[in-house]
Motif scaffolding. Sequence first.
Motif, PDB file in Angstrom:
ATOM      1  N   GLY B 121       0.950  -1.108  -0.017  1.00  0.00           N
ATOM      2  CA  GLY B 121       0.064   0.003  -0.110  1.00  0.00           C
ATOM      3  C   GLY B 121       0.924   1.261  -0.236  1.00  0.00           C
ATOM      4  O   GLY B 121       0.559   2.213  -0.597  1.00  0.00           O
ATOM      5  N   ALA B 124       2.777   1.396  -3.475  1.00  0.00           N
ATOM      6  CA  ALA B 124       1.894   1.882  -4.421  1.00  0.00           C
ATOM      7  C   ALA B 124       1.696   3.418  -4.623  1.00  0.00           C
ATOM      8  O   ALA B 124       1.700   4.023  -5.318  1.00  0.00           O
ATOM      9  N   TRP B 131      -4.611   1.676  -4.955  1.00  0.00           N
ATOM     10  CA  TRP B 131      -4.404   0.620  -4.126  1.00  0.00           C
ATOM     11  C   TRP B 131      -5.240   0.856  -3.074  1.00  0.00           C
ATOM     12  O   TRP B 131      -5.368   2.064  -2.435  1.00  0.00           O
ATOM     13  N   SER B 140      -5.395  -3.982   0.212  1.00  0.00           N
ATOM     14  CA  SER B 140      -5.595  -4.865  -0.921  1.00  0.00           C
ATOM     15  C   SER B 140      -5.492  -4.183  -2.015  1.00  0.00           C
ATOM     16  O   SER B 140      -5.909  -3.052  -2.172  1.00  0.00           O
ATOM     17  N   GLY B 141      -5.166  -4.863  -3.185  1.00  0.00           N
ATOM     18  CA  GLY B 141      -4.984  -4.159  -4.357  1.00  0.00           C
ATOM     19  C   GLY B 141      -4.686  -5.246  -5.552  1.00  0.00           C
ATOM     20  O   GLY B 141      -4.340  -6.279  -5.200  1.00  0.00           O
TER      21      GLY B 141
END
Lengths: 266, 266, 266
Positions: B121, B124, B131, B140-141
């Motif tokens: 996270g 990103a 993300w 989460s992504g």
Amino acid sequence: MELSLLDDIRQQNPVVLNISNFVTVQDVANGINAIGASPIMSEEIAETEEMVGISQAVALNLGAFSEPQVAHILKMGQTANALHKPVIIDPVAVGAVQYRKQVAEELMAQFQVDVIRGNAGEIAALADIAWEAKGIDAGSGSGDLVAIAQAAAQKHHCVVILSGETDIITDGQHVAKVFNGTPLFQLHVGSGDMLSSLVGAFCAVTTDYFEAAQTACLVFAAIGELVANKLEAEQPGTFSVRLMDGLHLTSTDEIQKIARFEVVDA
Amino acid sequence: MELSLLDDIRQQNPVVLNISNFVTVQDVANGINAIGASPIMSEEIAETEEMVGISQAVALNLGAFSEPQVAHILKMGQTANALHKPVIIDPVAVGAVQYRKQVAEELMAQFQVDVIRGNAGEIAALADIAWEAKGIDAGSGSGDLVAIAQAAAQKHHCVVILSGETDIITDGQHVAKVFNGTPLFQLHVGSGDMLSSLVGAFCAVTTDYFEAAQTACLVFAAIGELVANKLEAEQPGTFSVRLMDGLHLTSTDEIQKIARFEVVDA
Amino acid sequence: MELSLLDDIRQQNPVVLNISNFVTVQDVANGINAIGASPIMSEEIAETEEMVGISQAVALNLGAFSEPQVAHILKMGQTANALHKPVIIDPVAVGAVQYRKQVAEELMAQFQVDVIRGNAGEIAALADIAWEAKGIDAGSGSGDLVAIAQAAAQKHHCVVILSGETDIITDGQHVAKVFNGTPLFQLHVGSGDMLSSLVGAFCAVTTDYFEAAQTACLVFAAIGELVANKLEAEQPGTFSVRLMDGLHLTSTDEIQKIARFEVVDA
């Protein structure tokens, strides 16, 4: 050495007020608690008088201070002087960082310290004796450690503890040495800070701060040695946990049995 | 991977200077100590030049900072650049908190970072890729983690470590992956911060920061795995204590035996 | 008591935002993590709205605060009210330090607290009932603890937890008592602060804060008791490590088996 002071702490449960190093503060609070005293920490100058008033000793850690904390430390030291509470100083890294030495000396010029506890690099700096300190570690130097501790004590008119493989404790003339200990203390960052605040607990139960300082060193070093002897390897994490257990559980008899020290007249 | 760097740390005992997250600072200091380096922490901007001067690496943790700390971090980063000391940044929660991302980017525009370490996270966010981060956790992504790490490295002209079940380390082109580890790292809050500062210790003993970053990840993940393998259950408290033991006691041979990684050319 | 709330925490993994006591912050973060929630800490007022926005509960610890932190706490409490997030306050040492009581009351006049958790000395102070608090410890006093907790709850229009050998939880009228526990909680400085933040985790998964507060007390006390029962001696260090293990591993069934409590209607 007056091991009965440890029993006095456990009976009287004195309040030890700390300006603490944020790096090690939780360990220090737990160590004070484990040995039988009651820790309190403060970050706000407005509560200084009340805080000193409810405490039996004041431990000032100069590790990682910021400017507002320096003002706070100053007021804490002066208030402790006014209210006749013992003051212990731990001059973290004054040997390695000139700025810290300067701040420490400015502070100590404005209130009277009762006990200074540091490693060789830190105590040498406060005695204005050349030494190669290394960050928060003692570093290396030649020179007679007893003479260095005595010079610092004479300069600052207080008891000095020079921690190391052998702890040297002096009021400037008389000297005590504690031979107990374990190299694991060096592998756990909070050890020195914890000892400084434990010295506060011992100073809270006697007016003889030289005696208090010696006994604190013996108790801490002997408990560390007892804990280390039971480890299967050089485990710094496990050591720090069991040290807390040992501070709470170890009796004066157990300490007496392994105590190795000498007290030399001047 | 150059596991001999671990032996170099243990021989050279480099000083790693930290602006630390107050949440995890004691663990980080003890971790640096346990692996064989020497930690020092600072909270006062006036000692920046001296502090950087005595250090071999500078680790800047952006977790839980306040405005005065941001000014301190800026000066620390610029001074480290001027004195050619490696700079590691841990951008805590920049994926979840827009304010933190903004501050982190403003800082990184004003000095050059050598290594960034964060979770998916956080990395990103620094690569401007969408993300769903969650607080201090990765969240989460979708999206290719290798591509995300590479984009962050290219944008910030530095090495990036994207920590996770598999650690991804990249200089923007070349990629290394470390497959060792344990879910227990996620159950102990200080793990990521500790790794970031340990990367500092590895950068202190080589000028190849891509190599240093990879090796730090392998050493930390493998030691965590070895420690976790000996636990009887998923015990986060016991894990954190034995991790400290393991950082001190684990040899390069023991790490070599369980090392699982790959290094891919661009 | 609604032990299923513990399962809800473990499934939903709510974010608990903390203004924390720097003395105990790492333990608190790890405790929140271990029980199954996600901790986040903040020291910067500029990120307050974002931080409250991503959180499901806000725990405000009044231990060792400085003036900037008081402003931060105020904004955090008001923002939590505006965004309808539950607010828990831990009024550390308000019984022993008049300054802290004054600040705590000024704060609570400016936003609505949902749960207050403290020891007898702290809760008595907030109820304006005479009590001899001692530093951070409960101290001693005569007086009906249930009546003291009820008076504090009625005065502040919230749920009150009075921690002690028996925990007393009240909404001002109804009363619950938790009889589980261990004296080892008192030997570990972070215990009370940790419970306060865990109350936040429970308030994050239900709108019935009286139920959340009771259940948090039962879960924490029972896990502490289970951990203590397996120790060979009164080991505060080992206890604190295994408590973290227990927070993560203990099931609702195990708690149910040793649960000792009563809920009394008004």
